[in-house]
Design a protein around this motif. Sequence first.
Motif, PDB file in Angstrom:
ATOM      1  N   VAL A 120      -9.980  -2.335  -9.241  1.00  0.00           N
ATOM      2  CA  VAL A 120     -11.172  -1.530  -8.964  1.00  0.00           C
ATOM      3  C   VAL A 120     -11.002  -0.813  -7.626  1.00  0.00           C
ATOM      4  O   VAL A 120     -11.318   0.372  -7.484  1.00  0.00           O
ATOM      5  N   TYR A 121     -10.460  -1.555  -6.654  1.00  0.00           N
ATOM      6  CA  TYR A 121     -10.188  -0.926  -5.355  1.00  0.00           C
ATOM      7  C   TYR A 121      -9.213   0.241  -5.499  1.00  0.00           C
ATOM      8  O   TYR A 121      -9.352   1.269  -4.855  1.00  0.00           O
ATOM      9  N   TYR A 166      -8.719   2.275  -8.039  1.00  0.00           N
ATOM     10  CA  TYR A 166      -9.354   3.495  -8.551  1.00  0.00           C
ATOM     11  C   TYR A 166     -10.402   4.032  -7.581  1.00  0.00           C
ATOM     12  O   TYR A 166     -10.627   5.242  -7.520  1.00  0.00           O
ATOM     13  N   PHE A 167     -10.992   3.150  -6.810  1.00  0.00           N
ATOM     14  CA  PHE A 167     -11.907   3.607  -5.760  1.00  0.00           C
ATOM     15  C   PHE A 167     -11.150   4.483  -4.757  1.00  0.00           C
ATOM     16  O   PHE A 167     -11.630   5.544  -4.352  1.00  0.00           O
ATOM     17  N   THR A 194     -10.294   7.856  -6.518  1.00  0.00           N
ATOM     18  CA  THR A 194     -11.386   8.762  -6.868  1.00  0.00           C
ATOM     19  C   THR A 194     -12.363   9.009  -5.729  1.00  0.00           C
ATOM     20  O   THR A 194     -13.128   9.965  -5.778  1.00  0.00           O
ATOM     21  N   ALA A 195     -12.372   8.161  -4.721  1.00  0.00           N
ATOM     22  CA  ALA A 195     -13.336   8.369  -3.635  1.00  0.00           C
ATOM     23  C   ALA A 195     -12.650   8.645  -2.293  1.00  0.00           C
ATOM     24  O   ALA A 195     -13.033   9.580  -1.594  1.00  0.00           O
ATOM     25  N   SER A 228      -4.594   6.712   1.910  1.00  0.00           N
ATOM     26  CA  SER A 228      -5.658   6.238   1.036  1.00  0.00           C
ATOM     27  C   SER A 228      -5.456   4.775   0.669  1.00  0.00           C
ATOM     28  O   SER A 228      -6.388   3.963   0.721  1.00  0.00           O
ATOM     29  N   VAL A 263      -7.830   1.490   1.679  1.00  0.00           N
ATOM     30  CA  VAL A 263      -8.431   0.612   0.693  1.00  0.00           C
ATOM     31  C   VAL A 263      -7.946  -0.835   0.870  1.00  0.00           C
ATOM     32  O   VAL A 263      -8.716  -1.784   0.720  1.00  0.00           O
TER      33      VAL A 263
END
Lengths: 299, 274
Positions: free
Chosen positions: A126-127, A129-130, A133-134, A153, A157
């Motif tokens: 989840v991290y 893709y965070f 995408t963020a 990035s 994260v």
Amino acid sequence: MNILAQKKSRWLEGGIHGFLFFCAFLSILTTVTIVVSLVWESIPFFFEVAPLDFLLGTTWQPLIVPREYGVLPLVVGTLQIVVGSALVAIPIGVCCAIYLSEYASPRMRKIVKPTLEVLAGIPTIVYGYFALTAITPVLKSIYSGTETYNAASASIVVGIMILPMIASLCDDALRAVPGSLRQGAMALGATRFEALTRVIFPAALSGITASFVLAFSRAVGETMAVSIAAGATPSMSFLPTESIQTMTAFIVQVSMGDTPRGTPEYHAIFAVGMLLFLITLGINMVAHRVLRKYREVYE
Amino acid sequence: MTQMKIQPNKFNQGSEPEKEAPDPRQDSALSAEHVTIRYGNTVAVDDVGLAFAANQITAIIGPSGCGKSTFLRAFNRMNDFIPSASLEGAIRFQGIDIYDPAVDPVEVRLRIGMVFQKPNPFPKTIYKNVAWGPQINGFKGDLDELVENSLRSAAIWDEVKDRLHKSALGLSGGQQQRLCIARTLAMQSEVILMDEPCSALDPLSTGRVEDLMLELKQNHTFVIVTHNMQQASRASDYTAFMEAGKLVEFDHTEKMFQNPSNQRTEDYVSGRFG
């Protein structure tokens, strides 16, 4: 009859002893098995590639001919993640811990601590893709040359991932400092901040350092988030805006592909795995030493 | 002792209290007026009024849980760190109510020092333990001399002069407590509060701490909370007896132990309860 002579057979005692020993033995057995399989599977690799070429080579290209097995780009990539995530997590984590242990009201603690623990419980994918995408879009809007897959990035994260660990362990270390020291400092006319920075923080320093080291070893081993956010381009460039590959990300890449068993590139994942194991083992041994010292600081 | 001011003496603008014929009711360094202290809704100290004579030793005795430590801690605002604690009434130090919102609690603690029940030296060297307070409060002067004088005053210099830069945690309990006294003396506080300072010490170390107080009272006012009635009778000039949060009796120590006015006091000092 003499009461002392009546020895009862306590078979249950013995049984429990045996069972507990088995549980303890199992964990040792697992570790030994892992080490043996790592060594066993990486031996064929070192028949093909000289250990020095592996450790000091600067090109990592195991999947395309001409194959090159210099592991340094992967080590550099991993180092970038560790340093980058530490830059994010250490200042925020320490400040968070100081706030929690010294300034927060009990009510505030009750809110912040569980929130941190939730942060620690989010699956790493989840991290990943965070980040993709963020975080990456934000980085791109700041510097347009940022690649879609980039080290910065991923570092940020991973920093967010190890933040709860640092905050929580530092908080424990600060709270473990006896209240009598805090009171003693205050009674000598110290402000809260002076007591914190000049008595409590130094007294907790080894515990705080140990938390960093544990967090480093978690960052070194981090796999999923880094594979997703940082891409798969082994690089020696140290540029945070570019795509990199870490040791763990390489292992994932190969094990998810269709590399035939028995080839050098197949054995390469075990060689990289062993190097990774040695690095984290080294870090953990340092942490262990620091922790032992930490127990002796105040009696 | 060297004369030096760590901070401008802002409480001390009036006339110096007179040193002769001390009667605590008039010539006090520190006094409590109708002090009530609560933890949440529990009353720990109930409407106590008491004055401590300058350059004298006042002992506060009483059974466990009578509120004597809570009361003592109110005098340098150490109860501020217990969120549920609240205080009513006034505590005056040289005429100023230290609970006045205009008063800085840090300033209060500079002037009124405290020695705790359990020795609590910092995990630093012996030297740094003594130098720490003056340093953070901007002491400018000969730090080495201040440290030496403070350690001498606390009668520990000879034992530690060769190991000043070794950890204070290597000292024995009695030495640690004298180091904590030295640390407080280095602040040049007028008043020193002692919260059962000898309860963790052996009789020999206890005797040394008592001798120390008797010597240092020329320059300091002492308030000592103690469980040990022999200690109160040996080492103090005045004694206050507290029970269940209330002040039962307060008088010259001699009178308190030989001819107390109150039956409860007599029962307590003669060991019938407590």
